[in-house]
Write a protein that holds these residues in place. Structure first.
Motif, PDB file in Angstrom:
ATOM      1  N   PRO A   1       0.810  -1.228   0.000  1.00 17.60           N
ATOM      2  CA  PRO A   1       0.000   0.000   0.000  1.00 17.60           C
ATOM      3  C   PRO A   1       0.843   1.277   0.000  1.00 17.60           C
ATOM      4  CG  PRO A   1      -0.862  -1.593   1.569  1.00 17.60           C
ATOM      5  CD  PRO A   1       0.449  -2.126   1.106  1.00 17.60           C
ATOM      6  N   VAL A   2       1.981   1.241   0.669  1.00 18.06           N
ATOM      7  CA  VAL A   2       2.846   2.430   0.697  1.00 18.06           C
ATOM      8  C   VAL A   2       3.356   2.733  -0.705  1.00 18.06           C
ATOM      9  CG1 VAL A   2       5.023   3.368   1.554  1.00 18.06           C
ATOM     10  CG2 VAL A   2       3.521   2.103   3.093  1.00 18.06           C
TER      11      VAL A   2
ATOM     12  N   ALA B   1       1.962   1.869  -3.519  1.00 20.08           N
ATOM     13  CA  ALA B   1       0.828   2.315  -4.338  1.00 20.08           C
ATOM     14  C   ALA B   1       0.462   3.767  -4.041  1.00 20.08           C
ATOM     15  CB  ALA B   1      -0.376   1.401  -4.089  1.00 20.08           C
ATOM     16  N   GLN B   2       0.506   4.155  -2.778  1.00 16.81           N
ATOM     17  CA  GLN B   2       0.178   5.529  -2.415  1.00 16.81           C
ATOM     18  C   GLN B   2       1.208   6.508  -2.966  1.00 16.81           C
ATOM     19  OE1 GLN B   2      -0.533   5.959   1.792  1.00 16.81           O
ATOM     20  NE2 GLN B   2      -1.838   4.148   1.861  1.00 16.81           N
ATOM     21  N   LEU B   3       2.468   6.144  -2.893  1.00 18.13           N
ATOM     22  CA  LEU B   3       3.519   7.013  -3.428  1.00 18.13           C
ATOM     23  C   LEU B   3       3.358   7.179  -4.935  1.00 18.13           C
ATOM     24  CD1 LEU B   3       6.649   5.772  -1.461  1.00 18.13           C
ATOM     25  CD2 LEU B   3       5.585   8.017  -1.291  1.00 18.13           C
ATOM     26  N   LYS B   4       3.149   6.062  -5.621  1.00 18.29           N
ATOM     27  CA  LYS B   4       2.989   6.123  -7.071  1.00 18.29           C
ATOM     28  C   LYS B   4       1.775   6.964  -7.441  1.00 18.29           C
ATOM     29  CE  LYS B   4       4.036   4.894 -11.295  1.00 18.29           C
ATOM     30  NZ  LYS B   4       5.220   5.482 -11.946  1.00 18.29           N
ATOM     31  N   SER B   5       0.682   6.816  -6.718  1.00 23.84           N
ATOM     32  CA  SER B   5      -0.529   7.568  -6.996  1.00 23.84           C
ATOM     33  C   SER B   5      -0.323   9.053  -6.742  1.00 23.84           C
ATOM     34  CB  SER B   5      -1.686   7.042  -6.163  1.00 23.84           C
ATOM     35  OG  SER B   5      -2.847   7.834  -6.333  1.00 23.84           O
ATOM     36  N   ALA B   6       0.422   9.387  -5.685  1.00 21.88           N
ATOM     37  CA  ALA B   6       0.635  10.787  -5.335  1.00 21.88           C
ATOM     38  C   ALA B   6       1.509  11.501  -6.365  1.00 21.88           C
ATOM     39  CB  ALA B   6       1.261  10.887  -3.951  1.00 21.88           C
TER      40      ALA B   6
ATOM     41  N   GLN C   1      -0.357  10.053 -10.897  1.00 27.69           N
ATOM     42  CA  GLN C   1      -1.727   9.541 -10.898  1.00 27.69           C
ATOM     43  C   GLN C   1      -2.147   8.949 -12.224  1.00 27.69           C
ATOM     44  OE1 GLN C   1      -4.521  12.402  -9.385  1.00 27.69           O
ATOM     45  NE2 GLN C   1      -3.273  12.938  -7.604  1.00 27.69           N
TER      46      GLN C   1
END
Length: 288
Positions: free
Chosen positions: A272-273, A275-280, A283
């Protein structure tokens, strides 16, 4: 900053790969030296992180996160670094070690002496063949960078421990030797795989890689970095298995990843970490 193929390297590329060379223990990798960055995310947003002075500690250290991200999070536009004074004298001592890997006791005697090497590299015959002053066997390169009197004193200590060197190189010739060591990491025939090992087990790791069929292997002893060029899939699998048995960690541009399958206990937390970094940062999935 040190990188393979320096004439073609860019500051952004060196940061993105967190590249380093034989002097990593003395100089650090880009992540250790960067103070701030300006970068553009996958959405086209231009942002800044850090600053231009050492005491700037406000905000998250995003600039350090980008070192080693290999362009997957953002494109680096500018970077500021902590600088170091250039040493008054540089000296490289090249020692021939013969046909066998160096004994662990010999490396230990160098590491536990009064020496403060900027470079302590060991190369097998195949890796040494591409270096200046090759003698057809294993090679040790000891690099000293400091004020002139201390370099002279350390040279005397080194001669007492290792004997008369095969060759000496000073100033610009020593820098050329450091670059030749960094260039060993450049992609050529066969995959270069790097492992993190305690310095005391480097000699054992080099012998194990040779037995696994590595096309060539070398080590930056002080930073615990052991590298092997694996020209065949059989050699790659054998080397990975041997290093995993020794408890080595695989390195990518200075970043540690396990040599074996992902740890099930750690993956739920890390996934999840990531994925969150990549999304931030990206996007739209523009950056790979």
């Amino acid at each position: 900053l040190e990188s393979a193929a320096a004439p073609r390297a860019t500051v952004g590329g060196v940061c993105a790969t967190n590249a380093s060379g034989a002097r990593r223990a003395a100089l650090g990798a880009p992540r250790d030296r960067v103070l701030g960055m300006r970068f553009v995310t996958g959405d086209g947003v231009i942002a800044r992180s850090g600053g231009r002075v050492v005491k700037n500690v406000a905000g998250y250290g995003t600039h350090r996160l980008l070192c080693g991200s290999r362009g997957s999070l953002a494109v680096i536009l500018e970077a500021s670094f902590k600088l170091l004074p250039s040493p008054a004298r540089r000296l490289a001592l090249v020692h021939a070690l013969g046909a066998s890997p160096p004994a662990a006791e010999r490396l230990r005697s160098v590491r536990l002496s009064r020496l403060e090497p900027a470079v302590l590299a060991v190369l097998d015959p195949a890796a040494a063949a591409s270096m200046p002053h090759a003698a057809g066997g294993w090679m040790m390169i000891l690099g000293l960078e400091a004020d002139a009197p201390w370099v002279a004193e350390q040279e005397d200590i080194a001669r007492g421990l290792l004997g008369t060197p095969l060759a000496r190189a000073e100033q610009h010739e020593a820098l050329a030797l450091w670059q030749a060591l960094a260039d060993l990491d450049a992609p050529r025939a066969g995959e270069v795989v790097a492992f993190g090992m305690p310095p005391g087990r480097v000699a054992e790791a080099l012998a194990s890689l040779a037995a696994a069929g590595a096309a060539s292997s070398w080590a930056h002893v002080e930073s615990g970095g052991v590298r092997a060029r694996l020209a065949t899939e059989a050699a790659r699998q054998a080397a990975l298995a041997r290093m995993q048995e020794m408890g080595a960690m695989r390195l990518h541009g200075g970043d540690v990843v396990a040599t074996g399958p992902p740890d099930p206990a750690a993956e739920p937390a890390l996934g999840p970490v990531r994925a969150q970094l990549k999304s931030a940062f990206d996007q739209r999935g523009v950056l790979v």
